[in-house]
Design an enzyme around this catalytic site. Structure first.
Site, PDB file in Angstrom:
ATOM      1  N   HIS A  76     -14.541  -5.090   0.340  1.00 15.81           N
ATOM      2  CA  HIS A  76     -15.519  -4.160  -0.232  1.00 15.81           C
ATOM      3  C   HIS A  76     -15.182  -3.762  -1.665  1.00 15.81           C
ATOM      4  O   HIS A  76     -16.015  -3.169  -2.352  1.00 15.81           O
ATOM      5  CB  HIS A  76     -15.699  -2.929   0.668  1.00 15.81           C
ATOM      6  CG  HIS A  76     -14.608  -1.909   0.590  1.00 15.81           C
ATOM      7  ND1 HIS A  76     -13.542  -1.865   1.452  1.00 15.81           N
ATOM      8  CD2 HIS A  76     -14.427  -0.871  -0.265  1.00 15.81           C
ATOM      9  CE1 HIS A  76     -12.751  -0.843   1.148  1.00 15.81           C
ATOM     10  NE2 HIS A  76     -13.270  -0.226   0.115  1.00 15.81           N
ATOM     11  N   ASP A 122     -12.685  -7.088   6.353  1.00 15.23           N
ATOM     12  CA  ASP A 122     -12.600  -6.453   5.037  1.00 15.23           C
ATOM     13  C   ASP A 122     -11.367  -6.988   4.295  1.00 15.23           C
ATOM     14  O   ASP A 122     -10.372  -6.275   4.098  1.00 15.23           O
ATOM     15  CB  ASP A 122     -12.530  -4.934   5.186  1.00 15.23           C
ATOM     16  CG  ASP A 122     -12.729  -4.198   3.868  1.00 15.23           C
ATOM     17  OD1 ASP A 122     -13.141  -4.851   2.893  1.00 15.23           O
ATOM     18  OD2 ASP A 122     -12.473  -2.982   3.830  1.00 15.23           O
ATOM     19  N   GLN A 211      -9.736   7.961  -1.468  1.00 10.51           N
ATOM     20  CA  GLN A 211     -10.629   7.160  -2.292  1.00 10.51           C
ATOM     21  C   GLN A 211      -9.898   6.676  -3.544  1.00 10.51           C
ATOM     22  O   GLN A 211      -9.203   7.431  -4.215  1.00 10.51           O
ATOM     23  CB  GLN A 211     -11.850   7.974  -2.685  1.00 10.51           C
ATOM     24  CG  GLN A 211     -12.988   7.131  -3.233  1.00 10.51           C
ATOM     25  CD  GLN A 211     -14.235   7.951  -3.444  1.00 10.51           C
ATOM     26  OE1 GLN A 211     -14.169   9.023  -4.015  1.00 10.51           O
ATOM     27  NE2 GLN A 211     -15.360   7.449  -3.001  1.00 10.51           N
ATOM     28  N   GLY A 212     -10.058   5.398  -3.843  1.00 11.50           N
ATOM     29  CA  GLY A 212      -9.335   4.781  -4.938  1.00 11.50           C
ATOM     30  C   GLY A 212      -8.150   3.960  -4.469  1.00 11.50           C
ATOM     31  O   GLY A 212      -7.576   3.184  -5.232  1.00 11.50           O
ATOM     32  N   ASP A 213      -7.766   4.125  -3.192  1.00 12.25           N
ATOM     33  CA  ASP A 213      -6.650   3.370  -2.623  1.00 12.25           C
ATOM     34  C   ASP A 213      -7.113   2.104  -1.900  1.00 12.25           C
ATOM     35  O   ASP A 213      -6.280   1.333  -1.408  1.00 12.25           O
ATOM     36  CB  ASP A 213      -5.859   4.244  -1.637  1.00 12.25           C
ATOM     37  CG  ASP A 213      -5.137   5.383  -2.330  1.00 12.25           C
ATOM     38  OD1 ASP A 213      -4.614   5.154  -3.440  1.00 12.25           O
ATOM     39  OD2 ASP A 213      -5.099   6.500  -1.782  1.00 12.25           O
ATOM     40  N   SER A 214      -8.407   1.892  -1.816  1.00  9.54           N
ATOM     41  CA  SER A 214      -8.950   0.693  -1.168  1.00  9.54           C
ATOM     42  C   SER A 214      -8.235  -0.561  -1.633  1.00  9.54           C
ATOM     43  O   SER A 214      -7.930  -0.710  -2.825  1.00  9.54           O
ATOM     44  CB  SER A 214     -10.440   0.533  -1.503  1.00  9.54           C
ATOM     45  OG  SER A 214     -11.246   1.338  -0.698  1.00  9.54           O
TER      46      SER A 214
END
Length: 257
Positions: A76, A122, A211-214
């Site tokens: 993603h 993913d 969020q931002g660690d994906s």
């Protein structure tokens, strides 16, 4: 984060890249801030850790160097993107510094079964234009089920938000979270799929990726076992982080890496 499902990609990056806001915004988090219960981590100790950035330099996802020119990240983070729109930054602990190397992406592979983080698959692989002189991390193979035993300590790393809705971190941060039993994770998330996902986190919350660690790593015993994927909120009680179970994709990754 916010909303029923947290996508660990920092969607703000797209807005900033389009509007031309200076990339320094990402570096406003102070050195004393934490990755939702974590602390500063040394890039020298985790040389495989990289981040994905827009062409303007804004960090929005993480990744793991698994070969000198291959990075594993979340599907993603890159689905629908062009290689020319992504850069990989390696060897840089402080996003405001000029240390390390920046590599363009030559090509990208997204798992063909990927449609949504809640459906699994993913996982993506970036091929870099030039090899990087950093030590890659070993990834879990098809016979590494023992690495996924509930209770094993897992390491998570990233430059993402330090609180839900907060600022991204300027520095690389890390935290330790135990792996969660599949049955317990299924109780937390009705869409959890044990064959392709693994959960990690404390029952009481307080430590988590955000969020931002994906696309960043979940590491057990020095082996890459998971990819930061999704969840609900950040560090909430009873809502552990959900990670791509890398072992499930060992065969297809052997072809790509």
């Amino acid at each position: 984060m916010g909303g029923p499902t947290r996508y660990r990609r920092l969607l703000l990056a797209v807005v900033l890249a389009v509007t031309g806001v200076a990339t320094g915004v990402a570096g406003q988090a102070g050195a004393d801030e934490r990755i939702v219960g974590g602390s500063r981590a040394s890039i020298a100790d985790h040389s495989y850790m990289v981040y994905l950035a827009t062409v303007d330099g804004f960090q929005y996802c993480g990744g793991s160097l698994v070969a000198e020119d291959k990075v594993i990240t979340a599907a993603h983070c890159v689905a629908g993107e062009r290689p020319a729109d992504i850069t990989v930054v390696a060897g840089r602990e402080d996003k405001q510094s000029e240390t390390g190397l920046i590599s363009p992406v030559a090509s990208l592979w997204v798992h063909p079964d990927f449609t949504d983080v809640r459906d699994g698959a993913d996982v993506a692989v970036l091929t870099l234009r030039e090899p990087l002189p950093y030590r890659p991390i070993e990834r879990a193979g098809a016979d590494d089920a023992a690495l996924y035993e509930a209770g094993k300590p897992g390491l998570i790393l990233g430059w993402g938000r330090t609180t839900a809705g907060g600022e991204p971190s300027r520095f690389l941060l890390g935290a330790e979270v135990p792996l969660v039993a599949d049955a317990d994770c299924a109780n937390s998330y009705s869409t959890f799929k044990a064959e392709s996902m693994i959960c990690a986190g404390l029952p009481e919350g307080g430590v988590d990726s955000c969020q931002g660690d994906s696309g960043g790593p979940l590491v057990v015993e020095g082996v890459l076992v998971g990819i930061t994927s999704w969840g609900e909120g950040c560090a909430l009680a009873g809502k552990p982080g959900v990670y791509t179970r890398l072992m499930a994709y060992a065969a297809v990754l052997d072809e790509q890496v």
